[in-house]
Design an enzyme around this catalytic site. Structure first.
Site, PDB file in Angstrom:
ATOM      1  N   SER A   7       0.842  -1.198   0.000  1.00  0.00           N
ATOM      2  CA  SER A   7       0.000   0.000   0.000  1.00  0.00           C
ATOM      3  C   SER A   7       0.873   1.241   0.000  1.00  0.00           C
ATOM      4  O   SER A   7       1.657   1.468   0.939  1.00  0.00           O
ATOM      5  CB  SER A   7      -0.885   0.014   1.256  1.00  0.00           C
ATOM      6  OG  SER A   7      -1.402   1.314   1.441  1.00  0.00           O
ATOM      7  N   HIS A  32      -1.337  -1.309  -4.126  1.00  0.00           N
ATOM      8  CA  HIS A  32      -2.599  -0.974  -3.438  1.00  0.00           C
ATOM      9  C   HIS A  32      -2.650   0.538  -3.220  1.00  0.00           C
ATOM     10  O   HIS A  32      -1.696   1.133  -2.720  1.00  0.00           O
ATOM     11  CB  HIS A  32      -2.642  -1.732  -2.106  1.00  0.00           C
ATOM     12  CG  HIS A  32      -3.922  -1.610  -1.352  1.00  0.00           C
ATOM     13  ND1 HIS A  32      -5.034  -2.369  -1.646  1.00  0.00           N
ATOM     14  CD2 HIS A  32      -4.273  -0.841  -0.296  1.00  0.00           C
ATOM     15  CE1 HIS A  32      -6.014  -2.064  -0.807  1.00  0.00           C
ATOM     16  NE2 HIS A  32      -5.581  -1.131   0.022  1.00  0.00           N
ATOM     17  N   ASP A  34      -4.847   3.608  -1.599  1.00  0.00           N
ATOM     18  CA  ASP A  34      -5.888   3.908  -0.608  1.00  0.00           C
ATOM     19  C   ASP A  34      -6.447   5.316  -0.770  1.00  0.00           C
ATOM     20  O   ASP A  34      -5.715   6.300  -0.646  1.00  0.00           O
ATOM     21  CB  ASP A  34      -5.303   3.785   0.798  1.00  0.00           C
ATOM     22  CG  ASP A  34      -5.101   2.338   1.214  1.00  0.00           C
ATOM     23  OD1 ASP A  34      -6.059   1.557   1.134  1.00  0.00           O
ATOM     24  OD2 ASP A  34      -3.975   2.003   1.632  1.00  0.00           O
ATOM     25  N   MET A  36      -9.218   8.062   0.686  1.00  0.00           N
ATOM     26  CA  MET A  36     -10.040   8.367   1.867  1.00  0.00           C
ATOM     27  C   MET A  36     -10.679   9.739   1.717  1.00  0.00           C
ATOM     28  O   MET A  36     -10.033  10.667   1.219  1.00  0.00           O
ATOM     29  CB  MET A  36      -9.172   8.370   3.125  1.00  0.00           C
ATOM     30  CG  MET A  36      -8.413   7.076   3.329  1.00  0.00           C
ATOM     31  SD  MET A  36      -7.414   7.157   4.808  1.00  0.00           S
ATOM     32  CE  MET A  36      -6.486   5.629   4.656  1.00  0.00           C
ATOM     33  N   HIS A  65      -8.545   1.052  -3.445  1.00  0.00           N
ATOM     34  CA  HIS A  65      -9.423   0.803  -2.293  1.00  0.00           C
ATOM     35  C   HIS A  65     -10.093   2.125  -1.918  1.00  0.00           C
ATOM     36  O   HIS A  65      -9.444   3.015  -1.373  1.00  0.00           O
ATOM     37  CB  HIS A  65      -8.547   0.264  -1.145  1.00  0.00           C
ATOM     38  CG  HIS A  65      -9.266   0.012   0.127  1.00  0.00           C
ATOM     39  ND1 HIS A  65      -8.600  -0.184   1.317  1.00  0.00           N
ATOM     40  CD2 HIS A  65     -10.595  -0.084   0.429  1.00  0.00           C
ATOM     41  CE1 HIS A  65      -9.476  -0.397   2.283  1.00  0.00           C
ATOM     42  NE2 HIS A  65     -10.694  -0.325   1.773  1.00  0.00           N
ATOM     43  N   MET A  67     -12.222   4.251   0.305  1.00  0.00           N
ATOM     44  CA  MET A  67     -12.833   4.401   1.629  1.00  0.00           C
ATOM     45  C   MET A  67     -13.590   5.723   1.603  1.00  0.00           C
ATOM     46  O   MET A  67     -13.177   6.720   2.207  1.00  0.00           O
ATOM     47  CB  MET A  67     -11.737   4.376   2.705  1.00  0.00           C
ATOM     48  CG  MET A  67     -11.166   2.976   2.905  1.00  0.00           C
ATOM     49  SD  MET A  67      -9.586   2.974   3.753  1.00  0.00           S
ATOM     50  CE  MET A  67      -8.486   3.220   2.358  1.00  0.00           C
ATOM     51  N   MET A 138     -11.139  -6.253   5.930  1.00  0.00           N
ATOM     52  CA  MET A 138     -10.286  -5.334   6.694  1.00  0.00           C
ATOM     53  C   MET A 138      -9.911  -5.975   8.030  1.00  0.00           C
ATOM     54  O   MET A 138     -10.791  -6.423   8.771  1.00  0.00           O
ATOM     55  CB  MET A 138     -11.006  -4.007   6.972  1.00  0.00           C
ATOM     56  CG  MET A 138     -11.257  -3.112   5.762  1.00  0.00           C
ATOM     57  SD  MET A 138      -9.788  -2.590   4.865  1.00  0.00           S
ATOM     58  CE  MET A 138      -8.809  -1.793   6.142  1.00  0.00           C
ATOM     59  N   GLY A 145      -2.671   3.739   8.256  1.00  0.00           N
ATOM     60  CA  GLY A 145      -1.687   2.668   8.169  1.00  0.00           C
ATOM     61  C   GLY A 145      -1.065   2.454   9.548  1.00  0.00           C
ATOM     62  O   GLY A 145      -1.283   3.240  10.470  1.00  0.00           O
ATOM     63  N   GLY A 146      -0.315   1.388   9.679  1.00  0.00           N
ATOM     64  CA  GLY A 146       0.472   1.157  10.891  1.00  0.00           C
ATOM     65  C   GLY A 146      -0.302   0.689  12.112  1.00  0.00           C
ATOM     66  O   GLY A 146       0.216   0.767  13.223  1.00  0.00           O
ATOM     67  N   ASP A 176      -6.380  -6.664   4.497  1.00  0.00           N
ATOM     68  CA  ASP A 176      -5.754  -5.338   4.538  1.00  0.00           C
ATOM     69  C   ASP A 176      -5.716  -4.836   5.974  1.00  0.00           C
ATOM     70  O   ASP A 176      -6.765  -4.686   6.604  1.00  0.00           O
ATOM     71  CB  ASP A 176      -6.587  -4.402   3.654  1.00  0.00           C
ATOM     72  CG  ASP A 176      -5.989  -3.000   3.504  1.00  0.00           C
ATOM     73  OD1 ASP A 176      -4.880  -2.763   4.024  1.00  0.00           O
ATOM     74  OD2 ASP A 176      -6.649  -2.165   2.861  1.00  0.00           O
ATOM     75  N   GLY A 198       1.322  -2.194   4.077  1.00  0.00           N
ATOM     76  CA  GLY A 198       1.813  -0.826   3.922  1.00  0.00           C
ATOM     77  C   GLY A 198       3.099  -0.610   4.684  1.00  0.00           C
ATOM     78  O   GLY A 198       4.200  -0.639   4.120  1.00  0.00           O
ATOM     79  N   SER A 199       2.971  -0.429   6.007  1.00  0.00           N
ATOM     80  CA  SER A 199       4.140  -0.074   6.808  1.00  0.00           C
ATOM     81  C   SER A 199       5.187  -1.190   6.824  1.00  0.00           C
ATOM     82  O   SER A 199       6.376  -0.917   6.887  1.00  0.00           O
ATOM     83  CB  SER A 199       3.714   0.302   8.227  1.00  0.00           C
ATOM     84  OG  SER A 199       2.817  -0.644   8.742  1.00  0.00           O
TER      85      SER A 199
HETATM   86  C1  DX5 Z   1      -6.012   1.376   5.999  1.00  0.00           C
HETATM   87  C2  DX5 Z   1      -5.629   1.067   4.579  1.00  0.00           C
HETATM   88  C3  DX5 Z   1      -4.505   0.108   4.445  1.00  0.00           C
HETATM   89  C4  DX5 Z   1      -3.212   0.565   5.068  1.00  0.00           C
HETATM   90  C5  DX5 Z   1      -2.486  -0.652   5.497  1.00  0.00           C
HETATM   91  O1  DX5 Z   1      -7.208   2.036   6.043  1.00  0.00           O
HETATM   92  O2  DX5 Z   1      -6.720   0.526   3.870  1.00  0.00           O
HETATM   93  O3  DX5 Z   1      -4.312  -0.262   3.092  1.00  0.00           O
HETATM   94  O4  DX5 Z   1      -2.409   1.302   4.198  1.00  0.00           O
HETATM   95  O5  DX5 Z   1      -1.373  -0.266   6.230  1.00  0.00           O
HETATM   96  P1  DX5 Z   1      -0.619  -1.238   7.204  1.00  0.00           P
HETATM   97  O6  DX5 Z   1      -0.152  -2.411   6.384  1.00  0.00           O
HETATM   98  O7  DX5 Z   1       0.487  -0.413   7.732  1.00  0.00           O
HETATM   99  O8  DX5 Z   1      -1.597  -1.686   8.253  1.00  0.00           O
HETATM  100 ZN    ZN Z   2      -6.383  -0.362   1.832  1.00  0.00          ZN
END
Ligand code: DX5
Ligand code: ZN
Length: 226
Positions: A7, A32, A34, A36, A65, A67, A138, A145-146, A176, A198-199
């Site tokens: 991500s 990926h 994201d 928002m 994705h 959101m 989810m 993230g993180g 995810d 992601g992280s």
């Molecule tokens: C959160 C996102 C994820 C996020 C995942 O709302 O949809 O895609 O980037 O990040 P990690 O892998 O750090 O949880």
């Molecule tokens: Zn995502």
């Protein structure tokens, strides 16, 4: 073998091209992306102009994705901006509008995904199953993230896996949130085929080694349990 979808939410946006190169060279399967809106989730991220630039830059499979609330308003534009797959949330609108959004994505020749928040039950996906190429489960509350992986979501993944297998459906299962080598193996064992990270990936110096580790660990457990 599971697919790994880093991500770019955790990437350094001042060097986005180089960050994309690092995961492409690191053998990531998908990218990926994201999106928002500050309403469906309490955060804002990137959107259409960034997607269009990324599309021009790379031929990687773009897993978008959304959101966002009422995604029917925007799915067409995300398809046109270069998404290969557009995933919308089951909780983001009425059943009728969610179905219309999934069909809109497919009518533009793209894959349609349906995402479920951690508290949404597995059977909420059932009314949409024929209009969906992928279900995104989810494993954190969407928005950031993180965060820490929520293991209580694993039985839901198992129920979806069982249902898809029982009906012989091709629909992919993606997870995810909070994916690292340990949680990757848990998710893969429960039936996930695409792992978003992601992280874990962007926090590592050596992206190739990290992606291999996620894929390898996940593969081992899945095979071990088969
Ligand atoms: C959160 C996102 C994820 C996020 C995942 O709302 O949809 O895609 O980037 O990040 P990690 O892998 O750090 O949880
Ligand atoms: Zn995502």
């Amino acid at each position: 073998m599971v697919k790994i979808a880093p991500s770019i939410l955790s990437a350094d946006f001042t060097r986005l091209g180089a960050e994309i190169d690092s995961i492409r060279e690191g053998q990531a399967d998908w990218l990926h992306f994201d999106v928002m809106d500050g309403l469906f989730v309490p955060n804002l991220s990137i959107g259409l102009p960034v997607l269009a630039s990324v599309r021009k830059y790379t031929d990687m499979f773009l897993d978008v994705h959304l959101m966002i609330r009422e995604p029917l308003r925007y799915v067409g534009r995300f398809c046109d901006a270069g998404a290969d797959l557009v995933c919308i949330h089951q909780e983001a609108d009425t059943e009728e509008n969610i179905r219309a959004a999934l069909r809109e994505v497919r009518s533009r020749g793209k894959q349609a995904g349906l995402a479920l928040k951690p508290d949404t039950t597995w059977d909420a996906a059932l009314p949409f199953i024929e209009d969906t190429d992928l279900i995104l489960v989810m494993t954190v509350e969407p928005g950031f993230g993180g965060q820490k992986f929520m293991p209580q979501v694993l039985p839901k993944l198992g129920m979806l896996r069982q249902t898809l297998d029982e009906f012989g459906l091709e629909c992919l299962l993606e997870v995810d949130g909070g994916i690292n080598p340990l949680t990757a193996s848990l998710a893969a064992a429960a039936g996930a085929q695409v792992l978003v990270a992601g992280s874990d990936v962007f926090g590592a110096q050596d992206r190739k080694a990290r992606i291999a580790r996620l894929r390898g660990d996940a593969g081992q457990t899945a095979e071990g349990e088969a």
